[in-house]
Design a protein around this motif. Structure first.
Motif, short mmCIF file in Angstrom:
data_model
loop_
_atom_site.label_atom_id
_atom_site.label_comp_id
_atom_site.label_asym_id
_atom_site.label_seq_id
_atom_site.Cartn_x
_atom_site.Cartn_y
_atom_site.Cartn_z
N HIS A 149 0.81 -1.22 0.00
CA HIS A 149 0.00 0.00 0.00
C HIS A 149 0.85 1.27 0.00
O HIS A 149 1.81 1.38 0.76
N VAL A 150 0.44 2.24 -0.80
CA VAL A 150 1.07 3.56 -0.78
C VAL A 150 0.75 4.27 0.52
O VAL A 150 1.59 4.94 1.12
N SER A 151 -0.49 4.14 1.01
CA SER A 151 -0.88 4.68 2.32
C SER A 151 -1.86 3.70 2.95
O SER A 151 -2.46 2.86 2.26
N THR A 152 -2.01 3.80 4.28
CA THR A 152 -2.90 2.86 4.96
C THR A 152 -3.90 3.60 5.85
O THR A 152 -4.97 3.97 5.43
N HIS A 153 -3.54 3.84 7.12
CA HIS A 153 -4.51 4.33 8.09
C HIS A 153 -4.59 5.86 8.10
O HIS A 153 -4.19 6.53 9.04
N VAL A 154 -5.10 6.38 7.00
CA VAL A 154 -5.38 7.81 6.89
C VAL A 154 -6.74 7.96 6.22
O VAL A 154 -7.27 7.02 5.63
N SER A 155 -7.31 9.16 6.32
CA SER A 155 -8.59 9.40 5.66
C SER A 155 -8.41 9.28 4.14
O SER A 155 -7.29 9.40 3.61
N LEU A 156 -9.52 9.06 3.46
CA LEU A 156 -9.45 8.94 2.01
C LEU A 156 -8.94 10.23 1.38
O LEU A 156 -8.16 10.20 0.42
N LYS A 157 -9.34 11.38 1.95
CA LYS A 157 -8.85 12.67 1.44
C LYS A 157 -7.33 12.74 1.56
O LYS A 157 -6.64 13.14 0.62
N ASP A 158 -6.79 12.36 2.73
CA ASP A 158 -5.33 12.38 2.92
C ASP A 158 -4.65 11.35 2.04
O ASP A 158 -3.52 11.57 1.56
N GLU A 161 -4.01 12.74 -1.33
CA GLU A 161 -2.91 13.70 -1.32
C GLU A 161 -1.55 13.02 -1.23
O GLU A 161 -0.53 13.57 -1.66
N ARG A 162 -1.52 11.80 -0.67
CA ARG A 162 -0.26 11.08 -0.54
C ARG A 162 0.16 10.36 -1.82
O ARG A 162 1.25 9.82 -1.89
N VAL A 163 -0.71 10.35 -2.80
CA VAL A 163 -0.34 9.75 -4.09
C VAL A 163 0.49 10.77 -4.85
O VAL A 163 -0.02 11.68 -5.49
N THR A 164 1.80 10.64 -4.73
CA THR A 164 2.75 11.48 -5.45
C THR A 164 3.71 10.57 -6.20
O THR A 164 3.87 9.39 -5.85
N PRO A 165 4.37 11.07 -7.25
CA PRO A 165 5.33 10.22 -7.96
C PRO A 165 6.39 9.64 -7.04
O PRO A 165 6.75 8.46 -7.17
N GLU A 166 6.87 10.46 -6.10
CA GLU A 166 7.93 9.99 -5.20
C GLU A 166 7.43 8.88 -4.28
O GLU A 166 8.10 7.87 -4.08
N GLN A 167 6.21 9.05 -3.72
CA GLN A 167 5.69 8.06 -2.79
C GLN A 167 5.32 6.75 -3.49
O GLN A 167 5.53 5.67 -2.96
N VAL A 168 4.76 6.86 -4.66
CA VAL A 168 4.43 5.65 -5.42
C VAL A 168 5.72 4.91 -5.79
O VAL A 168 5.79 3.68 -5.68
N ASN A 206 -6.90 13.82 -12.94
CA ASN A 206 -5.59 13.75 -13.60
C ASN A 206 -4.51 13.05 -12.78
O ASN A 206 -3.36 12.97 -13.21
N GLU A 207 -4.86 12.55 -11.59
CA GLU A 207 -3.82 11.97 -10.70
C GLU A 207 -3.09 10.79 -11.35
O GLU A 207 -1.89 10.63 -11.18
N ASP A 208 -3.83 9.96 -12.08
CA ASP A 208 -3.19 8.79 -12.68
C ASP A 208 -2.15 9.20 -13.73
O ASP A 208 -1.09 8.58 -13.83
N ILE A 209 -2.46 10.25 -14.49
CA ILE A 209 -1.55 10.73 -15.52
C ILE A 209 -0.37 11.47 -14.90
O ILE A 209 0.79 11.26 -15.27
N GLU A 210 -0.67 12.35 -13.93
CA GLU A 210 0.35 13.26 -13.43
C GLU A 210 1.18 12.69 -12.28
O GLU A 210 2.32 13.14 -12.06
N LYS A 211 0.64 11.72 -11.54
CA LYS A 211 1.33 11.26 -10.33
C LYS A 211 1.72 9.79 -10.36
O LYS A 211 2.77 9.42 -9.82
N ILE A 212 0.90 8.95 -10.95
CA ILE A 212 1.20 7.52 -10.95
C ILE A 212 2.03 7.13 -12.17
O ILE A 212 3.03 6.40 -12.05
N LYS A 213 1.63 7.58 -13.33
CA LYS A 213 2.35 7.22 -14.55
C LYS A 213 3.83 7.59 -14.50
O LYS A 213 4.69 6.78 -14.90
N PRO A 214 4.21 8.79 -14.00
CA PRO A 214 5.64 9.10 -13.90
C PRO A 214 6.40 8.16 -12.97
O PRO A 214 7.57 7.82 -13.24
N ALA A 215 5.77 7.72 -11.90
CA ALA A 215 6.43 6.79 -10.97
C ALA A 215 6.71 5.45 -11.66
O ALA A 215 7.77 4.85 -11.48
#
Length: 317
Positions: A149-158, A161-168, A206-215
């Motif tokens: 998991h990229v993140s676990t025990h946080v709110s869905l909103k948080d 926000e944690r889906v970033t190229p670096e974190q992925v 746009n998160e999949d294009i801008e944050k996940i695809k680069p990772a």
């Protein structure tokens, strides 16, 4: 490094003591010599009465004192939460000094833990703090599906926000290294998308294009066999059918729901990225049946078996 497993008993008011006893009862004498329980002896003896076993616990238990033990079954209390923390803290120190090779954790109750002043979102955050680690990742392992998991025990909103190229990317790396350690030479990794259908080229975000695809592109550049983002409504089925060895889930429920659906009783929670090894059951304290002897220990046996694989892999790698 030791090949001894350290089992933490979990919340003393929950089913942790019972599933620990049941697992010990089914071990061979040799396996018991390579097992140490970090818990409370009086509570474990009460659990023995509940499940109807008579194991000789002498030499097996690192006895941590609990005033008034055994505590009442099935009741939230700061005393139980503090005891659960101290079991884990003692086991972590033993893992750090090499006395044990892996920690296997029985379930804790987050409400009791926080009532005792130990403010963590669960085992993973606690272990990260106790070991001084910058990061730790939750990997769920079953026979036909593994998810990190990229993140676990946080709110869905948080979580979004944690889906970033670096974190992925660091999550992909952590999963890749773990699968290699478990004997998969070139892990086939799938990265789940965040939005429905991975956003449909920006129609749903746009998160999949801008944050996940680069990772994924950076992971490719590092030589990893990674594909994605792949729509979350198909990627788990494809992995279950054998197309991938590991799925990168973007948040807690996205990863937990599919694996618990197919392997609720046998999924193992593995902490990845820590300087020590840890596996865990993937269920809660079940206060409603604590003390009745009814708790199913299948998940505990799976966590112990996975821990033994981790320890064995260290010596053969």
């Amino acid at each position: 490094m030791s090949d001894i497993l350290g089992i933490t008993m979990g919340d003393p008011a929950g089913v942790g003591p019972e599933i620990t006893i049941k697992a010990l009862a089914e071990m061979t004498p040799e396996e018991r010599t390579k097992t140490r329980v970090f818990g409370n002896l009086a509570t474990l003896e009460a659990a023995q009465k509940a499940v109807g076993t008579s194991i000789d616990l002498s030499g097996l238990v690192e006895d941590v004192d609990i005033p008034g033990a055994p505590l009442p079954w099935g009741q939230l209390s700061h005393a139980a939460g503090d005891a659960a923390f101290r079991f884990i803290e003692t086991a972590v120190r033993a893992a750090q000094d090499g006395s044990i090779g892996c920690i296997v954790t029985a379930p804790i109750n987050k409400e009791s833990l926080n009532a005792a002043g130990h403010h963590y979102d669960g085992h993973t955050g606690m272990l990260r703090t106790l070991t001084g680690s910058d990061a730790a990742y939750m990997l769920l392992a079953s026979e036909r599906l593994e998810v990190i998991h990229v993140s676990t025990h946080v709110s869905l909103k948080d979580a979004i926000e944690r889906v970033t190229p670096e974190q992925v990317l660091v999550t992909i790396r952590a999963g890749y290294e773990h699968m290699r350690r478990m004997g998969v030479e070139s892990p086939r990794i799938a990265v789940a998308g965040l939005n429905p259908h991975c956003g449909e080229n920006g129609l749903f975000g746009n998160e999949d294009i801008e944050k996940i695809k680069p990772a994924v592109a950076m992971a490719h550049d590092e030589g990893m066999n990674v594909e994605g983002p792949i729509s979350a409504d198909t990627v788990y089925y494809r992995a279950y059918q054998g197309e991938f060895d590991l799925v990168i889930a973007q948040y807690h429920d996205q990863g937990h729901i599919p694996i618990k659906l197919i392997a609720f009783d046998s999924t193992v929670n593995v902490s990845v990225g820590l300087p020590i090894d840890r596996t865990s059951v993937d269920h809660g304290t079940a206060f409603d049946i604590a003390g009745t002897g009814k708790a199913n220990h299948t998940n505990m046996k799976a966590a112990i078996a996975y821990a033994r694989k981790l320890v064995a892999g260290r010596y053969t790698s």
